[in-house]
Design a protein around this motif. Structure first.
Motif, PDB file in Angstrom:
ATOM      1  N   ALA A  24      66.148  45.889  48.582  1.00  0.00           N
ATOM      2  CA  ALA A  24      65.471  47.105  48.998  1.00  0.00           C
ATOM      3  C   ALA A  24      64.179  46.874  49.746  1.00  0.00           C
ATOM      4  O   ALA A  24      63.475  47.823  50.032  1.00  0.00           O
ATOM      5  N   PHE A  25      63.840  45.673  50.043  1.00  0.00           N
ATOM      6  CA  PHE A  25      62.600  45.430  50.735  1.00  0.00           C
ATOM      7  C   PHE A  25      62.877  44.622  51.984  1.00  0.00           C
ATOM      8  O   PHE A  25      63.717  43.763  52.000  1.00  0.00           O
ATOM      9  N   SER A  26      62.170  44.895  53.026  1.00  0.00           N
ATOM     10  CA  SER A  26      62.337  44.130  54.252  1.00  0.00           C
ATOM     11  C   SER A  26      60.985  43.941  54.902  1.00  0.00           C
ATOM     12  O   SER A  26      60.003  44.595  54.566  1.00  0.00           O
ATOM     13  N   SER A  27      60.940  43.026  55.814  1.00  0.00           N
ATOM     14  CA  SER A  27      59.679  42.730  56.481  1.00  0.00           C
ATOM     15  C   SER A  27      59.828  42.953  57.968  1.00  0.00           C
ATOM     16  O   SER A  27      60.917  43.173  58.488  1.00  0.00           O
ATOM     17  N   GLY A  28      58.710  42.864  58.677  1.00  0.00           N
ATOM     18  CA  GLY A  28      58.738  43.099  60.109  1.00  0.00           C
ATOM     19  C   GLY A  28      59.287  41.917  60.864  1.00  0.00           C
ATOM     20  O   GLY A  28      59.747  40.931  60.300  1.00  0.00           O
ATOM     21  N   TYR A  29      59.208  42.001  62.198  1.00  0.00           N
ATOM     22  CA  TYR A  29      59.733  40.939  63.034  1.00  0.00           C
ATOM     23  C   TYR A  29      58.798  39.740  62.995  1.00  0.00           C
ATOM     24  O   TYR A  29      57.583  39.871  62.940  1.00  0.00           O
ATOM     25  N   LEU A  30      59.425  38.556  63.040  1.00  0.00           N
ATOM     26  CA  LEU A  30      58.684  37.344  62.731  1.00  0.00           C
ATOM     27  C   LEU A  30      58.750  36.313  63.847  1.00  0.00           C
ATOM     28  O   LEU A  30      58.537  35.146  63.597  1.00  0.00           O
ATOM     29  N   ALA A  31      59.051  36.757  65.066  1.00  0.00           N
ATOM     30  CA  ALA A  31      59.415  35.796  66.097  1.00  0.00           C
ATOM     31  C   ALA A  31      58.435  34.639  66.239  1.00  0.00           C
ATOM     32  O   ALA A  31      58.828  33.496  66.254  1.00  0.00           O
ATOM     33  N   SER A  32      57.140  34.906  66.342  1.00  0.00           N
ATOM     34  CA  SER A  32      56.190  33.823  66.539  1.00  0.00           C
ATOM     35  C   SER A  32      54.930  34.006  65.710  1.00  0.00           C
ATOM     36  O   SER A  32      53.909  33.416  66.011  1.00  0.00           O
ATOM     37  N   THR A  33      55.001  34.801  64.685  1.00  0.00           N
ATOM     38  CA  THR A  33      53.811  35.087  63.898  1.00  0.00           C
ATOM     39  C   THR A  33      54.112  34.946  62.423  1.00  0.00           C
ATOM     40  O   THR A  33      55.191  35.303  61.970  1.00  0.00           O
ATOM     41  N   PRO A  34      53.169  34.422  61.623  1.00  0.00           N
ATOM     42  CA  PRO A  34      53.409  34.286  60.193  1.00  0.00           C
ATOM     43  C   PRO A  34      53.206  35.561  59.410  1.00  0.00           C
ATOM     44  O   PRO A  34      53.523  35.629  58.239  1.00  0.00           O
ATOM     45  N   SER A  35      52.647  36.613  60.025  1.00  0.00           N
ATOM     46  CA  SER A  35      52.363  37.836  59.288  1.00  0.00           C
ATOM     47  C   SER A  35      53.635  38.629  59.055  1.00  0.00           C
ATOM     48  O   SER A  35      54.528  38.671  59.900  1.00  0.00           O
ATOM     49  N   LEU A  36      53.737  39.269  57.884  1.00  0.00           N
ATOM     50  CA  LEU A  36      54.880  40.081  57.518  1.00  0.00           C
ATOM     51  C   LEU A  36      54.437  41.522  57.368  1.00  0.00           C
ATOM     52  O   LEU A  36      53.421  41.807  56.750  1.00  0.00           O
ATOM     53  N   GLN A  37      55.198  42.443  57.915  1.00  0.00           N
ATOM     54  CA  GLN A  37      54.901  43.861  57.816  1.00  0.00           C
ATOM     55  C   GLN A  37      55.879  44.528  56.865  1.00  0.00           C
ATOM     56  O   GLN A  37      57.081  44.290  56.929  1.00  0.00           O
ATOM     57  N   ALA A  38      55.375  45.360  55.955  1.00  0.00           N
ATOM     58  CA  ALA A  38      56.250  46.063  55.030  1.00  0.00           C
ATOM     59  C   ALA A  38      57.144  47.037  55.783  1.00  0.00           C
ATOM     60  O   ALA A  38      56.765  47.599  56.800  1.00  0.00           O
ATOM     61  N   ALA A  39      58.354  47.243  55.293  1.00  0.00           N
ATOM     62  CA  ALA A  39      59.297  48.151  55.939  1.00  0.00           C
ATOM     63  C   ALA A  39      59.953  49.028  54.887  1.00  0.00           C
ATOM     64  O   ALA A  39      59.817  48.808  53.684  1.00  0.00           O
ATOM     65  N   GLU A  40      60.680  50.030  55.355  1.00  0.00           N
ATOM     66  CA  GLU A  40      61.359  50.932  54.433  1.00  0.00           C
ATOM     67  C   GLU A  40      62.516  50.215  53.739  1.00  0.00           C
ATOM     68  O   GLU A  40      63.111  49.290  54.300  1.00  0.00           O
ATOM     69  N   PRO A  41      62.870  50.631  52.511  1.00  0.00           N
ATOM     70  CA  PRO A  41      63.989  49.996  51.794  1.00  0.00           C
ATOM     71  C   PRO A  41      65.338  50.403  52.350  1.00  0.00           C
ATOM     72  O   PRO A  41      65.904  51.424  51.983  1.00  0.00           O
ATOM     73  N   THR A  42      65.858  49.619  53.277  1.00  0.00           N
ATOM     74  CA  THR A  42      67.117  49.956  53.944  1.00  0.00           C
ATOM     75  C   THR A  42      68.172  48.875  53.799  1.00  0.00           C
ATOM     76  O   THR A  42      69.178  48.896  54.489  1.00  0.00           O
ATOM     77  N   GLY A  43      67.959  47.902  52.924  1.00  0.00           N
ATOM     78  CA  GLY A  43      68.866  46.773  52.840  1.00  0.00           C
ATOM     79  C   GLY A  43      70.138  47.079  52.094  1.00  0.00           C
ATOM     80  O   GLY A  43      70.317  48.126  51.467  1.00  0.00           O
ATOM     81  N   LEU A  44      71.074  46.110  52.145  1.00  0.00           N
ATOM     82  CA  LEU A  44      72.328  46.205  51.412  1.00  0.00           C
ATOM     83  C   LEU A  44      72.070  46.025  49.919  1.00  0.00           C
ATOM     84  O   LEU A  44      71.049  45.491  49.511  1.00  0.00           O
ATOM     85  N   GLN A  45      73.025  46.455  49.114  1.00  0.00           N
ATOM     86  CA  GLN A  45      72.921  46.333  47.666  1.00  0.00           C
ATOM     87  C   GLN A  45      73.996  45.382  47.148  1.00  0.00           C
ATOM     88  O   GLN A  45      75.113  45.369  47.647  1.00  0.00           O
TER      89      GLN A  45
END
Length: 407
Positions: A24-45
């Motif tokens: 239920a948790f996901s992070s932002g895009y990580l292409a060239s940066t170590p920072s993670l952005q919180a995202a809405e819980p949209t993942g598979l179960q």
């Protein structure tokens, strides 16, 4: 609401436990940066089913008993699809915090129509096969007979892959050594008259390089010539245009890594050049390397992009279309206690994730499969294990053996 097992309950494996965990948790895009952005819980179960707790790190899936359902083999046991109860397979010694086995592969070695197990190990030089005892033997819970397939003479084996390198429809056994400067050898499975064990194949060696190996291994067409190349920790071997088993392959020392097994080869950014995805197997860092093409001397140039470095020991990776959208997701997680807890972050919690590639952002988005209990070992299974049309996941490592059924 995320419902999980506590650590104390993990030690009680007397019967299979099932818990429902939301990815239920996901992070932002990580292409060239170590920072993670919180995202809405949209993942598979996933429904998480613990199967066993030991130090085994190999796992494979196939129809062991011929009933049409996927079963699991994992070290000392096999698990029948549907009930997932542990049934005996083989005896394996413990060694230095490990189980003396570094990968399970399923193959019909004696041609009787039943899947057997081929397995190697870390220090012993022998590759054995374990004979499927058939319907009655499986029903009675008999251990599978061990037979020597070949003594390779090679030790310090990190892991193996089975891949069809030459396109003949039969896989080759490719061994990775954690030592640098040692030969890279391929073991071909070829037809042979049945020996005393009943095996109708034998393993024939082919040395493709005398002095380059090292921690990390993968298979893929790096240079786009239509032939499968081999990646190792010290660089990559170029598949020759003819007679691949009768000569050394050209070696390209493009890197010096302690990389995952496998390293994955795929054109991520759609530029027609094959990129590489890999983890730092005994440290923090999951990344993809963008293939920029050759320089003036013909050497391939690479640009590194960070995917994630919030957890350590991404030692095993897999591709699979988890959500059925026609695009492959990257599946990986922490090889828990890969060096018995001595790696950076080695004592942090186990974790298992999947990452979706976003072509517009040219980066990955991260989703949790499970955190706190499920890690990985040396192999990840990603297949439909219960016949519902959805891809499931199974892992085996020092945090335990698990089946994760997609809901």
């Amino acid at each position: 609401m995320l419902r999980i097992l506590n650590h104390r309950s993990l030690s009680r494996f007397a019967r299979p436990l099932a818990v429902t965990l939301s990815a239920a948790f996901s992070s932002g895009y990580l292409a060239s940066t170590p920072s993670l952005q919180a995202a809405e819980p949209t993942g598979l179960q996933f429904q998480v089913i613990p199967l066993k707790l030991d130090a085994n790190e190999g796992i494979a899936a196939g129809d062991i008993d011929g009933d049409g359902q996927m079963d699991i083999v994992a070290g000392r046991d096999w698990y029948r699809g549907g009930d997932w109860v542990a049934r005996p397979l083989r005896l394996i010694e413990d060694w230095n915090g490990y189980v003396q086995s570094n990968g399970d592969y399923l193959y019909d070695v004696n041609g009787d129509g039943r899947l057997d197990v081929i397995a190697g190990s870390f220090l012993p030089t022998q590759i054995h096969w374990y004979e499927n005892p058939g319907t009655e033997g499986l029903r009675l819970g008999q251990t599978w007979k061990q037979h020597l397939l070949v003594d390779t003479g090679d030790t310090t084996n990190e892991a193996q892959l089975m891949e069809d390198l030459d396109g003949d429809g039969r896989p080759e056994w490719i061994v990775n050594s954690w030592r640098k400067g040692v030969p890279t050898r391929i073991w071909r499975l070829v037809d042979s008259p049945a020996d005393a064990s009943g095996a109708v194949i034998k393993m024939v060696p082919a040395t493709i390089g005398e002095k380059a190996n090292g921690h990390g291994m993968g298979v893929g067409d790096i240079n786009g010539d239509g032939r499968l190349d081999i990646l190792v920790g010290e660089g990559w071997y170029e598949h020759p245009d003819s007679n691949p088993w009768g000569q050394n392959w050209k070696f390209h020392p493009d890197w010096d890594l302690q990389a995952s097994i496998p390293m994955l080869v795929r054109d991520l950014d759609g530029d027609g050049r094959q990129d590489i995805v890999f983890g730092n197997g005994h440290n923090f860092g999951l990344q993809w390397w963008q293939n920029l093409g050759p320089d003036g001397t013909g050497k391939l140039q690479w640009k590194e992009h960070l995917i994630d470095r919030d957890w350590s020991q991404p030692h095993s990776l897999a591709w699979s279309d988890l959500d059925g959208d026609g695009q492959l997701e990257l599946i990986t997680g922490k090889r828990y206690f890969a060096h018995n807890g001595s790696d950076p972050g080695g004592r942090d919690m186990p974790c298992l994730y999947y990452y979706k590639w976003d072509d517009a952002a040219k980066g990955f988005k991260k989703f949790v499969i499970e955190e706190g209990h499920v890690g990985t070992g040396l192999q990840i299974v990603a297949r439909d294990l219960n016949g519902d049309g959805k891809v499931d996941v199974a892992t085996a490592g020092k945090s335990g053996t698990y089946v994760l059924l997609q809901k």
